[in-house]
Design an enzyme around this catalytic site. Structure first.
Site, PDB file in Angstrom:
ATOM      1  N   ASP A 120      48.037  69.962  87.874  1.00  0.00           N
ATOM      2  CA  ASP A 120      48.991  69.101  88.551  1.00  0.00           C
ATOM      3  C   ASP A 120      49.795  69.874  89.590  1.00  0.00           C
ATOM      4  OD1 ASP A 120      48.430  66.674  87.480  1.00  0.00           O
ATOM      5  OD2 ASP A 120      50.134  66.587  86.123  1.00  0.00           O
ATOM      6  N   LYS A 142      49.799  64.946  92.266  1.00  0.00           N
ATOM      7  CA  LYS A 142      50.278  63.754  92.964  1.00  0.00           C
ATOM      8  C   LYS A 142      51.636  64.063  93.571  1.00  0.00           C
ATOM      9  CE  LYS A 142      48.273  60.872  89.286  1.00  0.00           C
ATOM     10  NZ  LYS A 142      48.154  61.878  88.223  1.00  0.00           N
ATOM     11  N   MET A 256      62.138  62.181  88.586  1.00  0.00           N
ATOM     12  CA  MET A 256      61.483  61.468  89.690  1.00  0.00           C
ATOM     13  C   MET A 256      62.392  60.364  90.234  1.00  0.00           C
ATOM     14  SD  MET A 256      57.704  61.147  87.895  1.00  0.00           S
ATOM     15  CE  MET A 256      58.417  60.597  86.320  1.00  0.00           C
TER      16      MET A 256
END
Length: 340
Positions: A120, A142, A256
């Site tokens: 990741d 991502k 996030m």
């Protein structure tokens, strides 16, 4: 074994079944060694051991290899390493908040045994090269709003490699089961009968505030904390719950959540939260670019925009944020006065 020594041109014998010894072979070769591989003790010759500086025995037949080395005239140090796993399997590894040295020992061991590693964006990628030099490294990270490899495809690839008999590591930042989608990956593997191991990681929800001097709990001040994902706006019910948490002295940690911060702070105030409640945005935790923006619910949107806050970041809301400000001593005096 995590090799950090420079073994450039040092003759090293790697002794054992080639498949089981593949990890050791890759590690020593990547450290610069002149690797000589021998699969069968009966075939070890004087020419194999000539000039060797080290013998690495892989697998359980250590005594047979020691006898063969002695018969071949070798007088070298011998180290023993376990066989690489055979048969396809998946290990979900939590890489922690991003610093290479915060990987657990078990995480490093899993990387050493890997044939393929799916990495990741926020995982400690630098550790992969050191721990798994011979593995195939597949970046599947991502960024907000940009998923070049969809989650469904990541799971398909993991399953494909494991069914082909490979040892697969899925390395991600934080912990696999804290917004890491590890549960989905576990289910995908289980549906195909693939064994899965899980290596916990240090979640950024706790570690990054801590790195900025903010404990998410503090006796008699914050007896609870809630971790939420802010990648999409919260519902009115969630905002009301969070506001109630704050009224009870709890700490809210949002991962996030930079993009949805305006919606969050407006919703909290609308739901009854005190506009003076301290708020911190801690960016790029455990890197040399780590920084904190300390503000309040009332000023959060203006102050974070002025500071140019961006992801990755952890948002912390609650009185414990005061411990990372100039008010720290006054805060401690207050809680001490109340018997903390």
């Amino acid at each position: 074994m995590l090799l950090t020594a420079d073994l450039t041109d040092v003759p090293v014998l790697v002794l054992g079944d080639p498949h089981e010894a593949r990890r050791a072979h890759h590690r020593y070769a990547s450290a610069g060694a002149d690797v000589r591989a021998v699969a069968d003790p009966a075939r070890l010759s004087a020419s194999d051991v000539a000039g060797a500086a080290l013998a690495v025995v892989v697998g359980p037949a250590a005594q047979r290899w020691r006898d063969a080395l002695r018969e071949a005239g070798a007088r070298v140090p011998v180290v023993q390493e376990p066989s690489a796993r055979t048969g396809g399997r998946v290990t979900l590894v939590g890489g922690g908040p991003g610093a290479d040295d915060l990987l657990t020992v078990r995480a490093v061991t899993a990387l050493q045994d890997a044939d393929v590693v799916f990495v990741d964006r926020l995982a400690p990628a630098g550790a992969v090269a050191a721990a798994a030099p011979g593995a195939e490294i597949v970046p599947v990270g991502k960024t907000p709003g940009h998923h070049p490899v969809p989650q469904s495809r990541i799971q398909e690839l993991m399953v494909e490699h494991a069914l082909a008999g490979r040892s697969v590591v899925r390395l991600k930042g934080g912990d696999p089961y804290v917004f890491g989608r590890g549960g989905e990956e576990l289910a995908a593997c289980a549906a195909h009968g693939i064994p899965v191991d899980v290596v916990p990681g240090i979640t950024s929800a706790v570690s990054v505030p801590g790195a900025a001097g903010i404990p998410v709990t503090f006796r008699e001040v914050s007896r609870m904390f809630t971790v939420a994902s802010g990648h999409v706006p919260f519902s009115e019910a969630e905002l009301a719950h969070f506001a109630g948490l704050g009224a009870s002295g709890g700490t809210l940690v949002v991962l996030m959540g930079v993009a949805t911060l305006p919606h969050l702070v407006a919703g909290l105030v609308r739901s009854g939260a005190d506009p003076a409640t301290p708020l911190a945005v801690v960016e790029r935790g455990f890197t040399d670019r780590q920084r904190s923006t300390i503000t309040t619910l009332a000023r959060a949107v203006k102050d974070t925009a002025a500071a140019g806050c961006g992801s990755p970041a952890v948002v912390v809301i609650g009185p414990v944020v005061r411990l990372a400000t100039a008010e720290r001593d006054a805060f401690l005096a207050e809680v001490t006065a109340h018997g903390c």
